[in-house]
Every structure is written in C-alpha cells, then in structure tokens.
Design a protein around this motif. Structure first.
Motif, PDB file in Angstrom:
ATOM      1  N   PRO A 123      -2.726  12.998  37.184  1.00 28.39           N
ATOM      2  CA  PRO A 123      -1.824  12.193  36.366  1.00 28.39           C
ATOM      3  C   PRO A 123      -1.334  12.903  35.103  1.00 28.39           C
ATOM      4  O   PRO A 123      -1.960  13.841  34.605  1.00 28.39           O
ATOM      5  CB  PRO A 123      -2.680  10.979  35.987  1.00 28.39           C
ATOM      6  N   LEU A 124      -0.208  12.423  34.599  1.00 30.05           N
ATOM      7  CA  LEU A 124       0.237  12.754  33.253  1.00 30.05           C
ATOM      8  C   LEU A 124      -0.593  11.925  32.276  1.00 30.05           C
ATOM      9  O   LEU A 124      -1.233  10.947  32.651  1.00 30.05           O
ATOM     10  CB  LEU A 124       1.723  12.425  33.086  1.00 30.05           C
ATOM     11  N   ALA A 125      -0.590  12.327  31.021  1.00 29.16           N
ATOM     12  CA  ALA A 125      -1.327  11.577  29.999  1.00 29.16           C
ATOM     13  C   ALA A 125      -0.460  10.445  29.462  1.00 29.16           C
ATOM     14  O   ALA A 125       0.742  10.610  29.242  1.00 29.16           O
ATOM     15  CB  ALA A 125      -1.748  12.497  28.863  1.00 29.16           C
ATOM     16  N   TYR A 126      -1.081   9.300  29.250  1.00 29.72           N
ATOM     17  CA  TYR A 126      -0.429   8.150  28.614  1.00 29.72           C
ATOM     18  C   TYR A 126      -0.756   8.235  27.128  1.00 29.72           C
ATOM     19  O   TYR A 126      -1.927   8.164  26.742  1.00 29.72           O
ATOM     20  CB  TYR A 126      -0.962   6.865  29.223  1.00 29.72           C
ATOM     21  N   VAL A 127       0.269   8.394  26.284  1.00 28.50           N
ATOM     22  CA  VAL A 127       0.056   8.561  24.841  1.00 28.50           C
ATOM     23  C   VAL A 127       0.209   7.192  24.174  1.00 28.50           C
ATOM     24  O   VAL A 127       1.327   6.722  23.949  1.00 28.50           O
ATOM     25  CB  VAL A 127       1.028   9.581  24.238  1.00 28.50           C
ATOM     26  N   LEU A 160      -4.960   8.066  32.417  1.00 30.88           N
ATOM     27  CA  LEU A 160      -5.444   9.086  31.485  1.00 30.88           C
ATOM     28  C   LEU A 160      -4.814   8.800  30.128  1.00 30.88           C
ATOM     29  O   LEU A 160      -3.633   9.050  29.913  1.00 30.88           O
ATOM     30  CB  LEU A 160      -5.045  10.471  31.993  1.00 30.88           C
ATOM     31  N   VAL A 161      -5.590   8.260  29.191  1.00 32.61           N
ATOM     32  CA  VAL A 161      -5.057   7.699  27.945  1.00 32.61           C
ATOM     33  C   VAL A 161      -5.557   8.496  26.744  1.00 32.61           C
ATOM     34  O   VAL A 161      -6.736   8.850  26.662  1.00 32.61           O
ATOM     35  CB  VAL A 161      -5.477   6.224  27.788  1.00 32.61           C
ATOM     36  N   THR A 162      -4.649   8.736  25.801  1.00 33.85           N
ATOM     37  CA  THR A 162      -5.026   9.368  24.542  1.00 33.85           C
ATOM     38  C   THR A 162      -4.219   8.750  23.410  1.00 33.85           C
ATOM     39  O   THR A 162      -3.190   8.095  23.646  1.00 33.85           O
ATOM     40  CB  THR A 162      -4.786  10.887  24.588  1.00 33.85           C
ATOM     41  N   ILE A 178       2.998  15.312  15.609  1.00 34.99           N
ATOM     42  CA  ILE A 178       4.336  15.027  16.125  1.00 34.99           C
ATOM     43  C   ILE A 178       4.290  14.214  17.410  1.00 34.99           C
ATOM     44  O   ILE A 178       5.075  13.282  17.598  1.00 34.99           O
ATOM     45  CB  ILE A 178       5.116  16.336  16.343  1.00 34.99           C
ATOM     46  N   LEU A 179       3.369  14.536  18.314  1.00 34.26           N
ATOM     47  CA  LEU A 179       3.275  13.784  19.565  1.00 34.26           C
ATOM     48  C   LEU A 179       2.940  12.327  19.285  1.00 34.26           C
ATOM     49  O   LEU A 179       3.522  11.405  19.877  1.00 34.26           O
ATOM     50  CB  LEU A 179       2.239  14.414  20.487  1.00 34.26           C
ATOM     51  N   GLY A 180       2.021  12.079  18.385  1.00 33.07           N
ATOM     52  CA  GLY A 180       1.684  10.713  18.007  1.00 33.07           C
ATOM     53  C   GLY A 180       2.835  10.013  17.315  1.00 33.07           C
ATOM     54  O   GLY A 180       3.078   8.813  17.545  1.00 33.07           O
ATOM     55  N   ASP A 181       3.553  10.739  16.464  1.00 38.15           N
ATOM     56  CA  ASP A 181       4.716  10.159  15.785  1.00 38.15           C
ATOM     57  C   ASP A 181       5.778   9.741  16.798  1.00 38.15           C
ATOM     58  O   ASP A 181       6.395   8.675  16.660  1.00 38.15           O
ATOM     59  CB  ASP A 181       5.315  11.162  14.801  1.00 38.15           C
ATOM     60  N   ALA A 235       4.634   9.309  28.280  1.00 38.51           N
ATOM     61  CA  ALA A 235       3.803  10.171  29.126  1.00 38.51           C
ATOM     62  C   ALA A 235       4.008  11.615  28.700  1.00 38.51           C
ATOM     63  O   ALA A 235       5.106  12.005  28.274  1.00 38.51           O
ATOM     64  CB  ALA A 235       4.171  10.008  30.597  1.00 38.51           C
ATOM     65  N   ALA A 236       2.954  12.439  28.810  1.00 39.81           N
ATOM     66  CA  ALA A 236       3.042  13.834  28.388  1.00 39.81           C
ATOM     67  C   ALA A 236       2.148  14.716  29.236  1.00 39.81           C
ATOM     68  O   ALA A 236       1.122  14.265  29.760  1.00 39.81           O
ATOM     69  CB  ALA A 236       2.649  13.964  26.910  1.00 39.81           C
ATOM     70  N   THR A 237       2.536  15.987  29.339  1.00 41.88           N
ATOM     71  CA  THR A 237       1.723  16.981  30.031  1.00 41.88           C
ATOM     72  C   THR A 237       2.070  18.355  29.490  1.00 41.88           C
ATOM     73  O   THR A 237       3.113  18.550  28.859  1.00 41.88           O
ATOM     74  CB  THR A 237       1.959  16.923  31.551  1.00 41.88           C
TER      75      THR A 237
END
Length: 216
Positions: free
Chosen positions: A56-60, A112-114, A119-122, A132-134
């Motif tokens: 999976p990709l990550a769920y931000v 998959l959660v973070t 910047i990614l959080g912003d 979603a991110a990878t």
C-alpha cells in the motif's frame, strides 16, 4: 510540471484536489502524493513505480482525532501515536467500516497510516481530500547501482523519467538529509508487532509500549 518552493503550498493543494500528482520533500526523501480516494491518481503512482499491487501507499492523516474518525486505534496504537506522531512512524490500522476501506484501496486494508511533520504534514492538513504518499523511486530496484529514493531534485527528475509519471507540481526542498525509511508497526491486532525498522528504532518503540515489541 511546475517547480515551486515550500512557501507556495497553495499550488500543490490545488493540484492534489484536482486529481493530480505532487512531489514533496521530507527529511528522509522525496515523496509522490495524490488524493487517497482518487483511484486513478493512486493507480498511476503504483504503475509508474512498478509497485506490487499488495504493497500500500501511506495514508497521511492530519491528527490522531482524524484517525479516530476512520480507523480503530488499539491501546498500543494510541501509545505509539502519542509518542511519535508527527514523525517517522507508520501504523497498520483497521478501518472502522468497509466502505471507507473500499474507497481508499490504494492505502490498504489494514491501512498504512502516519502523521507527518513539516511540508508533507502541512500539505495533508491543507488539502480537502485524504492524502496518499510513497517514496520517489522504482519499487524493488535494489541492485548495486540503485541509489534508493530520490533525495535531490535531480534524482526526482531521474525517477520521473524512469517511471513516466508527470506530476503537476514538484516542491523543491533542497537535499533530504536522513537516510532511512519510516518504521512500520502492525496495530491490526491488539498487541503491536514490528514490521519494519527505520528512523524510529526498536528500542524506542519498546520504551513507548512499556514492553519488548515482537517482530511480525
């Protein structure tokens, strides 16, 4: 394709909300992001990275409270979230309902959660859609000449050329200095299990839990 600085996040927000792709720097490396509920955009990333369909990709997520709206957090998951979020830790979490899981298939079930810093959080907080991110690299390319995920804009462009991906926006964050992945912990079952070590090391996970964590 538009190259912007971290102070021009509005352009990245608009691109994600319009169904496009955005490349974002983190302290570890550059990440490719999309609307987690947009199957086409996420499939483009998975296909371009040549990523196995079951990975999976990550769920931000934006906060622990927002996680509570979609996911089931065990006591172990809450301890780890309190200790390390925002940060370099991802948790495998069960969805609260199957409809949400189906609408966000690219981030997996369990997901998959973070909660990311900087910047990614912003970006996750600014967009009106789930993010979603990878990592910006071809999956499984671990040969002797493989540099790993992109840590500079030049390496981002090399990845894009290899993958065929055409992001709408690239955020230039300079050189990414940290040389490891997020740590992944499986919190699908009541007792957490370590799936992958990374920047948050195993001793820190055990200390936060108050007991030695086992490996999945």
């Amino acid at each position: 394709m538009r190259l912007i600085g971290p102070d021009n996040l509005d352009a990245a927000v608009q691109a994600i909300e319009a169904g496009g792709l955005v490349v974002v720097p983190t302290r570890r490396w550059y990440m490719v992001c999309a609307d987690a509920s947009n199957a086409r955009a996420c499939d483009d990333i998975i296909t371009g990275k040549r990523r196995p369909s079951g990975k999976p990709l990550a769920y931000v997520a934006t906060s622990t409270a927002s996680c509570d709206e979609r996911f089931i957090l065990s006591p172990d998951a809450r301890r780890l979230a309190t200790a390390f979020w925002p940060g370099d830790l991802a948790l495998l979490l069960p969805w609260k309902n199957t409809e949400d899981a189906a609408q966000h298939a690219a981030v997996g079930s369990p997901a998959l959660v973070t909660i990311a810093p900087d910047i990614l959080g912003d970006l996750a907080s600014a967009v009106k859609v789930p993010l979603a991110a990878t990592t910006a690299n071809i999956s499984g390319d671990a040969g002797p000449n493989d540099p790993g995920p992109a840590i500079t804009i030049d390496q981002v462009h090399a990845f894009l050329a290899a993958s065929g991906l055409e992001p709408d926006v690239i955020i230039d964050g300079g050189v990414c200095p940290a040389a490891n992945h997020m740590t992944i912990v499986d919190c699908f079952t009541p007792e957490a299990r370590l799936v992958r070590t990374g920047l948050v090391h195993q001793r820190a996970i055990s200390a936060a839990l108050g007991t030695e964590i086992r490996t999945a």
